[in-house]
Design a protein around this motif. Structure first.
Motif, PDB file in Angstrom:
ATOM      1  N   TYR A  92       2.554   8.811  -3.706  1.00 52.13           N
ATOM      2  CA  TYR A  92       3.683   8.062  -4.237  1.00 52.13           C
ATOM      3  C   TYR A  92       3.177   6.786  -4.896  1.00 52.13           C
ATOM      4  O   TYR A  92       2.482   6.017  -4.256  1.00 52.13           O
ATOM      5  CB  TYR A  92       4.646   7.671  -3.114  1.00 52.13           C
ATOM      6  N   PRO A  93       3.559   6.520  -6.133  1.00 48.99           N
ATOM      7  CA  PRO A  93       3.167   5.245  -6.727  1.00 48.99           C
ATOM      8  C   PRO A  93       3.966   4.107  -6.101  1.00 48.99           C
ATOM      9  O   PRO A  93       5.130   4.277  -5.766  1.00 48.99           O
ATOM     10  CB  PRO A  93       3.530   5.410  -8.209  1.00 48.99           C
ATOM     11  N   ALA A  94       3.337   2.985  -5.924  1.00 49.07           N
ATOM     12  CA  ALA A  94       4.000   1.833  -5.325  1.00 49.07           C
ATOM     13  C   ALA A  94       4.605   0.964  -6.417  1.00 49.07           C
ATOM     14  O   ALA A  94       3.923   0.596  -7.352  1.00 49.07           O
ATOM     15  CB  ALA A  94       2.995   1.018  -4.517  1.00 49.07           C
ATOM     16  N   PRO A  95       5.892   0.645  -6.296  1.00 54.02           N
ATOM     17  CA  PRO A  95       6.492  -0.251  -7.278  1.00 54.02           C
ATOM     18  C   PRO A  95       5.799  -1.612  -7.238  1.00 54.02           C
ATOM     19  O   PRO A  95       5.466  -2.109  -6.164  1.00 54.02           O
ATOM     20  CB  PRO A  95       7.943  -0.387  -6.824  1.00 54.02           C
ATOM     21  N   GLU A  97       6.913  -4.519  -7.630  1.00 58.62           N
ATOM     22  CA  GLU A  97       7.655  -5.554  -6.916  1.00 58.62           C
ATOM     23  C   GLU A  97       7.395  -5.494  -5.420  1.00 58.62           C
ATOM     24  O   GLU A  97       7.524  -6.488  -4.723  1.00 58.62           O
ATOM     25  CB  GLU A  97       9.171  -5.416  -7.142  1.00 58.62           C
ATOM     26  N   GLU A  98       7.055  -4.328  -4.896  1.00 58.72           N
ATOM     27  CA  GLU A  98       6.914  -4.183  -3.460  1.00 58.72           C
ATOM     28  C   GLU A  98       5.465  -4.246  -2.992  1.00 58.72           C
ATOM     29  O   GLU A  98       5.202  -4.195  -1.815  1.00 58.72           O
ATOM     30  CB  GLU A  98       7.524  -2.852  -3.025  1.00 58.72           C
ATOM     31  N   MET A  99       4.512  -4.329  -3.896  1.00 62.00           N
ATOM     32  CA  MET A  99       3.126  -4.242  -3.461  1.00 62.00           C
ATOM     33  C   MET A  99       2.504  -5.575  -3.115  1.00 62.00           C
ATOM     34  O   MET A  99       1.396  -5.631  -2.644  1.00 62.00           O
ATOM     35  CB  MET A  99       2.296  -3.487  -4.473  1.00 62.00           C
ATOM     36  N   GLY A 100       3.183  -6.634  -3.321  1.00 63.04           N
ATOM     37  CA  GLY A 100       2.621  -7.916  -2.952  1.00 63.04           C
ATOM     38  C   GLY A 100       3.591  -9.025  -3.299  1.00 63.04           C
ATOM     39  O   GLY A 100       4.590  -8.804  -3.955  1.00 63.04           O
ATOM     40  N   THR A 101       3.259 -10.192  -2.847  1.00 57.76           N
ATOM     41  CA  THR A 101       4.163 -11.295  -3.108  1.00 57.76           C
ATOM     42  C   THR A 101       3.592 -12.192  -4.178  1.00 57.76           C
ATOM     43  O   THR A 101       2.414 -12.515  -4.176  1.00 57.76           O
ATOM     44  CB  THR A 101       4.399 -12.127  -1.834  1.00 57.76           C
ATOM     45  N   GLU A 118      -0.889  -7.321 -12.808  1.00 60.18           N
ATOM     46  CA  GLU A 118      -1.899  -6.391 -13.324  1.00 60.18           C
ATOM     47  C   GLU A 118      -3.090  -6.314 -12.370  1.00 60.18           C
ATOM     48  O   GLU A 118      -3.611  -5.239 -12.093  1.00 60.18           O
ATOM     49  CB  GLU A 118      -2.354  -6.817 -14.726  1.00 60.18           C
ATOM     50  N   ARG A 119      -3.519  -7.466 -11.823  1.00 57.46           N
ATOM     51  CA  ARG A 119      -4.609  -7.458 -10.835  1.00 57.46           C
ATOM     52  C   ARG A 119      -4.216  -6.646  -9.605  1.00 57.46           C
ATOM     53  O   ARG A 119      -5.006  -5.859  -9.083  1.00 57.46           O
ATOM     54  CB  ARG A 119      -4.952  -8.892 -10.420  1.00 57.46           C
ATOM     55  N   GLN A 120      -2.984  -6.826  -9.140  1.00 53.90           N
ATOM     56  CA  GLN A 120      -2.517  -6.081  -7.969  1.00 53.90           C
ATOM     57  C   GLN A 120      -2.505  -4.586  -8.265  1.00 53.90           C
ATOM     58  O   GLN A 120      -2.907  -3.779  -7.427  1.00 53.90           O
ATOM     59  CB  GLN A 120      -1.115  -6.540  -7.566  1.00 53.90           C
ATOM     60  N   ARG A 121      -2.050  -4.217  -9.445  1.00 58.84           N
ATOM     61  CA  ARG A 121      -2.016  -2.807  -9.827  1.00 58.84           C
ATOM     62  C   ARG A 121      -3.425  -2.228  -9.842  1.00 58.84           C
ATOM     63  O   ARG A 121      -3.673  -1.143  -9.319  1.00 58.84           O
ATOM     64  CB  ARG A 121      -1.361  -2.632 -11.197  1.00 58.84           C
ATOM     65  N   LEU A 122      -4.374  -2.960 -10.418  1.00 58.85           N
ATOM     66  CA  LEU A 122      -5.757  -2.489 -10.475  1.00 58.85           C
ATOM     67  C   LEU A 122      -6.351  -2.317  -9.075  1.00 58.85           C
ATOM     68  O   LEU A 122      -7.030  -1.330  -8.795  1.00 58.85           O
ATOM     69  CB  LEU A 122      -6.614  -3.459 -11.295  1.00 58.85           C
ATOM     70  N   ILE A 123      -6.075  -3.280  -8.210  1.00 59.80           N
ATOM     71  CA  ILE A 123      -6.622  -3.210  -6.843  1.00 59.80           C
ATOM     72  C   ILE A 123      -6.024  -2.030  -6.083  1.00 59.80           C
ATOM     73  O   ILE A 123      -6.738  -1.274  -5.425  1.00 59.80           O
ATOM     74  CB  ILE A 123      -6.408  -4.539  -6.097  1.00 59.80           C
ATOM     75  N   LEU A 124      -4.703  -1.848  -6.176  1.00 61.72           N
ATOM     76  CA  LEU A 124      -4.078  -0.710  -5.486  1.00 61.72           C
ATOM     77  C   LEU A 124      -4.569   0.621  -6.043  1.00 61.72           C
ATOM     78  O   LEU A 124      -4.812   1.560  -5.285  1.00 61.72           O
ATOM     79  CB  LEU A 124      -2.557  -0.788  -5.565  1.00 61.72           C
ATOM     80  N   THR A 125      -4.742   0.694  -7.342  1.00 55.58           N
ATOM     81  CA  THR A 125      -5.269   1.914  -7.955  1.00 55.58           C
ATOM     82  C   THR A 125      -6.687   2.171  -7.459  1.00 55.58           C
ATOM     83  O   THR A 125      -7.044   3.312  -7.131  1.00 55.58           O
ATOM     84  CB  THR A 125      -5.250   1.804  -9.498  1.00 55.58           C
TER      85      THR A 125
END
Length: 182
Positions: A92-95, A97-101, A118-125
């Motif tokens: 499941y991809p994480a939205p 808005e919900e992956m960090g503050t 974008e940094r959060q997206r890269l780290i989660l990926t």
């Protein structure tokens, strides 16, 4: 651990529901974050946290010391998260808005907020590309701040294995993030 928290845990160990409820309030955010770091899905993380607290409530009387409570709760959460991660065939991809503050602070420009997301997206990926074992130790070490020996105890694995997994995970993360930037 302060005496007030120790007393709260002791009361919960005797079956006091109100005390256990206070422990849930105190640790819920931490437990959800640990689960989310491992499974990468906010809804699964919430369910895992609920299940972890239920398991803890049903067996808290087995604890021998109030100082072991938090690590024990983290171990329950980690095991449930790994089980859920392994059981989920579908990712499941994480939205975003919900992956960090991101703090709602006027000094953050729209560009800075976009860069942070974008940094959060890269780290989660990048985390998703690690093995479950590597992801778990990285979440416990880098995101939750546990010491190597605590991680070994939580996961019930040798200290050398923890060090090796963390080192390997860091190298993989570096390679993945370097490729993403290219």
């Amino acid at each position: 651990m302060n005496e007030e928290l120790a007393e709260l845990i002791r009361q919960a160990m005797t079956g006091d529901k109100t005390s256990f409820g206070k422990l849930v309030c105190r640790y819920k955010h931490h437990i959800v974050n640990i689960a989310f770091g491992i499974v990468g899905n906010p809804h699964d993380a919430e369910e895992i946290a609920q299940e972890a607290f239920l398991k803890a409530y049903l067996s808290i009387y087995k604890l021998t010391s109030e100082t072991a409570f938090y690590r024990w709760l983290v171990k329950i959460t980690t095991n449930l998260s790994i089980d859920r991660k392994n059981a989920n065939a579908k990712q499941y991809p994480a939205p975003l808005e919900e992956m960090g503050t991101i703090l709602d602070n006027p000094r953050y420009t729209p560009e800075a907020i976009l860069e942070q997301k974008e940094r959060q997206r890269l780290i989660l990926t990048a985390l998703e590309q690690l093995t479950a074992e590597q992801r778990t130790v990285i979440v416990l070490r880098e995101l939750q701040g546990f010491a190597y020996d605590e991680i070994a105890e939580i996961l019930d694995i040798p200290l050398g294995t923890v060090k090796s997994r963390i080192n390997t995970a860091r190298l993989h993360l570096r390679d993945i993030l370097t490729q993403e930037r290219s």
